[in-house]
Design an enzyme around this catalytic site. Structure first.
Site, PDB file in Angstrom:
ATOM      1  N   LYS A   9       0.741  -1.114   0.213  1.00 28.16           N
ATOM      2  CA  LYS A   9      -0.307  -0.061  -0.223  1.00 28.16           C
ATOM      3  C   LYS A   9       0.703   1.354   0.308  1.00 28.16           C
ATOM      4  O   LYS A   9       1.761   1.308  -0.051  1.00 28.16           O
ATOM      5  CB  LYS A   9      -1.253  -0.251   1.386  1.00 28.16           C
ATOM      6  CG  LYS A   9      -2.109  -1.271   1.516  1.00 28.16           C
ATOM      7  CD  LYS A   9      -2.462  -1.491   2.319  1.00 28.16           C
ATOM      8  CE  LYS A   9      -3.976  -2.534   2.224  1.00 28.16           C
ATOM      9  NZ  LYS A   9      -4.573  -2.222   3.363  1.00 28.16           N
ATOM     10  N   ASN A 112      -1.746   0.003   7.241  1.00 31.23           N
ATOM     11  CA  ASN A 112      -1.420  -1.221   7.531  1.00 31.23           C
ATOM     12  C   ASN A 112      -0.498  -2.071   6.652  1.00 31.23           C
ATOM     13  O   ASN A 112      -0.295  -3.425   6.570  1.00 31.23           O
ATOM     14  CB  ASN A 112      -2.175  -2.242   8.341  1.00 31.23           C
ATOM     15  CG  ASN A 112      -3.296  -3.332   6.844  1.00 31.23           C
ATOM     16  OD1 ASN A 112      -3.166  -2.004   6.092  1.00 31.23           O
ATOM     17  ND2 ASN A 112      -3.951  -3.678   7.613  1.00 31.23           N
ATOM     18  N   HIS A 115      -1.734  -5.742   1.624  1.00 35.64           N
ATOM     19  CA  HIS A 115      -2.834  -6.179   0.875  1.00 35.64           C
ATOM     20  C   HIS A 115      -2.526  -7.459   0.425  1.00 35.64           C
ATOM     21  O   HIS A 115      -1.742  -7.656  -0.071  1.00 35.64           O
ATOM     22  CB  HIS A 115      -3.215  -5.812   0.274  1.00 35.64           C
ATOM     23  CG  HIS A 115      -4.989  -6.399  -0.858  1.00 35.64           C
ATOM     24  ND1 HIS A 115      -5.860  -6.415   0.189  1.00 35.64           N
ATOM     25  CD2 HIS A 115      -4.817  -7.163  -1.773  1.00 35.64           C
ATOM     26  CE1 HIS A 115      -6.591  -8.069  -0.628  1.00 35.64           C
ATOM     27  NE2 HIS A 115      -5.975  -7.816  -1.237  1.00 35.64           N
TER      28      HIS A 115
HETATM   29  N1  UDP Z   1      -9.790  -1.756   6.955  1.00 40.38           N
HETATM   30  C1  UDP Z   1     -10.264   0.305   7.717  1.00 40.38           C
HETATM   31  N2  UDP Z   1     -10.596   0.103   9.684  1.00 40.38           N
HETATM   32  C2  UDP Z   1     -10.683  -1.739   9.608  1.00 40.38           C
HETATM   33  C3  UDP Z   1     -10.962  -2.869   9.048  1.00 40.38           C
HETATM   34  C4  UDP Z   1     -10.355  -2.467   7.708  1.00 40.38           C
HETATM   35  O1  UDP Z   1      -9.403   0.990   8.161  1.00 40.38           O
HETATM   36  O2  UDP Z   1     -11.785  -1.442  10.834  1.00 40.38           O
HETATM   37  C5  UDP Z   1      -9.220  -1.595   5.736  1.00 40.38           C
HETATM   38  C6  UDP Z   1      -7.118  -2.179   6.215  1.00 40.38           C
HETATM   39  O3  UDP Z   1      -6.120  -1.291   5.828  1.00 40.38           O
HETATM   40  C7  UDP Z   1      -7.657  -3.501   5.840  1.00 40.38           C
HETATM   41  C8  UDP Z   1      -8.727  -2.893   4.653  1.00 40.38           C
HETATM   42  O4  UDP Z   1      -9.506  -2.321   4.961  1.00 40.38           O
HETATM   43  O5  UDP Z   1      -6.528  -4.145   5.379  1.00 40.38           O
HETATM   44  C9  UDP Z   1      -9.118  -4.051   3.990  1.00 40.38           C
HETATM   45  O6  UDP Z   1     -10.118  -4.811   4.865  1.00 40.38           O
HETATM   46  P1  UDP Z   1      -9.634  -6.285   5.209  1.00 40.38           P
HETATM   47  O7  UDP Z   1     -10.851  -6.707   6.482  1.00 40.38           O
HETATM   48  O8  UDP Z   1     -10.105  -7.033   3.487  1.00 40.38           O
HETATM   49  O9  UDP Z   1      -8.597  -6.769   6.063  1.00 40.38           O
HETATM   50  P2  UDP Z   1      -7.320  -7.713   5.684  1.00 40.38           P
HETATM   51  O10 UDP Z   1      -8.234  -8.480   4.172  1.00 40.38           O
HETATM   52  O11 UDP Z   1      -6.792  -6.326   4.598  1.00 40.38           O
HETATM   53  O12 UDP Z   1      -6.273  -8.001   6.098  1.00 40.38           O
HETATM   54 MG    MG Z   2      -9.348  -8.342   2.832  1.00 40.82          MG
END
Ligand code: UDP
Ligand code: MG
Length: 148
Positions: A9, A112, A115
């Site tokens: 990212k 974070n 991805h």
């Molecule tokens: N995210 C966020 N707040 C939240 C949950 C998710 O900003 O409460 C963002 C975070 O950057 C995350 C992305 O949205 O990586 C996608 O969410 P997902 O649940 O798919 O998590 P991932 O698959 O990236 O672990």
């Molecule tokens: Mg995800």
């Protein structure tokens, strides 16, 4: 062989973590099949995260992803989707184990760093979205040293 979509990212690029992250996937034994640095627009980011469009953090997430260049990659190997998620660590860096990418390099959930596809089917979709031109077709000569 299984493939997954991994994206560093904008914060990961800005913070100079590209080499470190690629190194972790390489040293594990996975093969790099696609790689590009690009900045995506809102519509593209919204498509990538379409499943999350109803979430309260969706707008902030899209703003974050379009805020600078990202590194889009396709990695290949046995169980690479699940293992890739383990290498990345839990979504919230406060809960990511040390030794994972998010556990080692991130603090806030909205910054974070990386991805990774969450299933073989979403990997297939994401690879199609990010690499419509296709990916490289090569196999590592190290294969017999990595696989039994
Ligand atoms: N995210 C966020 N707040 C939240 C949950 C998710 O900003 O409460 C963002 C975070 O950057 C995350 C992305 O949205 O990586 C996608 O969410 P997902 O649940 O798919 O998590 P991932 O698959 O990236 O672990
Ligand atoms: Mg995800």
């Amino acid at each position: 062989m299984e493939q997954t979509f991994i994206m560093i990212k904008p914060d990961g690029v800005q913070r100079g973590l590209v080499g470190e992250i690629i190194g972790r996937f390489e040293k594990k034994g996975f093969s790099l099949k696609g790689l590009k640095l690009l900045t995506v627009d809102r519509a593209f980011a919204e498509k990538h995260y379409a499943d999350l469009s109803s979430k309260p953090f969706f707008n902030g997430l899209v703003e974050y992803i379009v805020s600078g260049p990202v590194v889009a990659m396709v990695w290949e190997g046995k169980n690479v989707v699940t293992t890739g998620r383990k290498i990345i660590g839990a979504t919230n860096p406060a809960e990511s184990a040390p030794g994972t990418i998010r556990g080692d390099f991130a603090i806030d959930i909205g910054r974070n760093v990386i991805h990774g596809s969450d299933a073989v089917e979403s990997a297939r979709k994401e690879i199609g979205l990010w690499f419509p031109e296709g990916v490289a077709n090569w196999s590592s000569s190290l294969h017999p040293w990595i696989y039994e």
